[in-house]
Design a protein around this motif. Structure first.
Motif, short mmCIF file in Angstrom:
data_model
loop_
_atom_site.label_atom_id
_atom_site.label_comp_id
_atom_site.label_asym_id
_atom_site.label_seq_id
_atom_site.Cartn_x
_atom_site.Cartn_y
_atom_site.Cartn_z
N LEU A 15 50.79 51.45 90.67
CA LEU A 15 49.86 51.63 89.24
C LEU A 15 51.15 52.37 87.87
N SER A 16 51.21 53.88 89.08
CA SER A 16 51.88 55.01 87.57
C SER A 16 53.56 54.50 87.77
N ILE A 17 54.40 53.53 88.50
CA ILE A 17 55.30 52.95 87.80
C ILE A 17 54.92 51.98 86.22
N CYS A 18 53.99 51.41 86.41
CA CYS A 18 53.46 50.46 85.57
C CYS A 18 53.49 52.07 84.46
N LEU A 19 52.29 52.94 84.20
CA LEU A 19 52.08 53.31 83.35
C LEU A 19 53.24 53.87 82.70
N GLY A 38 54.22 42.40 86.38
CA GLY A 38 53.98 42.17 88.76
C GLY A 38 54.09 42.98 89.14
N VAL A 39 53.58 44.61 89.38
CA VAL A 39 53.94 45.53 89.89
C VAL A 39 52.18 45.96 89.95
N SER A 40 51.41 45.55 88.85
CA SER A 40 50.07 45.81 88.71
C SER A 40 49.02 44.89 89.94
N GLU A 41 49.57 43.49 89.97
CA GLU A 41 48.15 43.06 90.64
C GLU A 41 47.84 43.37 91.80
N PHE A 42 49.02 43.43 93.06
CA PHE A 42 48.97 43.67 94.11
C PHE A 42 47.74 44.88 94.50
N PRO A 43 48.34 45.87 93.63
CA PRO A 43 47.07 46.83 93.93
C PRO A 43 45.85 46.81 93.75
N MET A 48 44.89 44.30 93.11
CA MET A 48 43.57 42.70 94.34
C MET A 48 43.57 43.25 95.40
N LEU A 49 44.11 43.94 96.06
CA LEU A 49 43.59 45.09 97.03
C LEU A 49 42.69 45.77 97.60
N LEU A 50 42.50 46.71 96.21
CA LEU A 50 41.39 47.23 96.40
C LEU A 50 40.58 46.86 95.50
N ASP A 51 40.80 45.88 94.52
CA ASP A 51 39.17 44.24 94.23
C ASP A 51 37.81 45.55 93.68
N GLU A 52 38.49 46.48 92.72
CA GLU A 52 37.11 47.36 92.21
C GLU A 52 37.47 47.06 90.86
N PHE A 53 36.48 46.97 90.31
CA PHE A 53 35.81 46.29 88.61
C PHE A 53 36.22 47.97 88.39
N TRP A 54 35.42 49.15 88.46
CA TRP A 54 35.85 50.15 87.55
C TRP A 54 37.33 50.98 88.35
N LEU A 55 38.27 50.25 89.13
CA LEU A 55 39.88 50.84 88.99
C LEU A 55 40.59 50.17 88.22
N THR A 56 40.07 48.70 87.80
CA THR A 56 40.32 47.47 87.23
C THR A 56 40.27 48.47 85.55
N THR A 108 31.34 47.31 81.38
CA THR A 108 32.11 46.00 81.49
C THR A 108 33.28 45.90 82.73
N LEU A 109 32.81 44.79 83.53
CA LEU A 109 33.25 43.97 84.62
C LEU A 109 34.80 43.67 84.17
N ILE A 110 36.01 43.64 84.77
CA ILE A 110 37.55 42.80 84.64
C ILE A 110 37.64 42.69 86.13
N ASP A 111 37.97 41.55 86.44
CA ASP A 111 38.34 41.09 87.99
C ASP A 111 39.98 41.57 88.07
N PRO A 112 40.21 41.94 88.93
CA PRO A 112 41.80 42.62 89.48
C PRO A 112 42.75 41.77 88.57
N ASN A 113 43.12 40.12 89.09
CA ASN A 113 43.93 38.98 88.85
C ASN A 113 43.73 38.97 86.98
#
Length: 194
Positions: free
Chosen positions: A1-5, A43-48, A50-58, A73-78
């Motif tokens: 996720l840091s790569i995306c930032l 491309g890079v953010s979806e996998f981590p 989805m893997l962790l699948d936590e609303f707070w993280l997304t 606010t609840l946002i699905d990871p994908n």
């Protein structure tokens, strides 16, 4: 996720600055940076996520990317979010899987960026699409699955579905959900830039 930032801050910085340029030519350096940034972030953010699948993280990730996201606010990871700086989501919203929040459109031979605002207590069901320059005006608006809200369309409080979005009446009788379509369609407002 840091790569995306890092990618976003190195290539683009703040999408508000890119938006202030107006129409961005398809063969420009800014367009190349925009394309590479979106490709890497999506491309890079979806996998981590989805893997962790936590609303707070997304929600935290998209806040770090520049989005303004309210409490609870609840946002699905994908969920697909482009140009996070231009996105504002209120409190107690629900953004379901594979919803697309698209803060750009290709128009007049180039790329044009625009803001999206989702009011508090609103719900965007799976695979709905929100385009820039569309307006969701009222608290508690629900956009049903597979419903696109196109530029110039305005939604008010209630339930909306279809293309173009039509207001529907939803009732719960004895535990059974029933829906009926009214004849009210989302109005298309005149373009302020003309």
């Amino acid at each position: 996720l840091s790569i995306c930032l890092l990618t976003k801050w190195i290539l683009i910085g703040d999408f508000h600055k890119l938006k202030s340029r107006g129409l961005i030519a398809c063969d420009s350096l800014h367009m190349l940076k925009w394309s590479v940034c979106n490709l890497i972030v999506q491309g890079v953010s979806e996998f981590p996520l989805m893997l962790l699948d936590e609303f707070w993280l997304t929600a935290t990730f998209w806040k770090l990317m520049g989005a303004k996201i309210g409490k609870n606010t609840l946002i699905d990871p994908n969920v697909l979010i482009f140009e996070a700086d231009l996105l504002e989501i209120g409190d107690d919203c629900r953004i379901e899987e594979e919803t697309t929040l698209l803060c750009h459109k290709f128009n007049e031979g180039g790329l044009k960026l625009g803001n999206i605002a989702i009011p508090s207590t609103s719900s965007l069901h799976a695979r709905s699409v929100i385009f820039p320059e569309s307006k969701i005006l009222d608290l508690g608006t629900t956009v049903h699955a597979l419903t696109p809200v196109n530029p110039g369309e305005t939604l008010t409080a209630g339930h909306w579905r279809g293309s173009p979005p039509e207001r529907i009446e939803v009732s719960h009788n004895a535990g059974v959900l029933t829906m009926s379509t009214s004849t009210r369609r989302a109005p298309i407002l005149p373009d302020d830039n003309v």
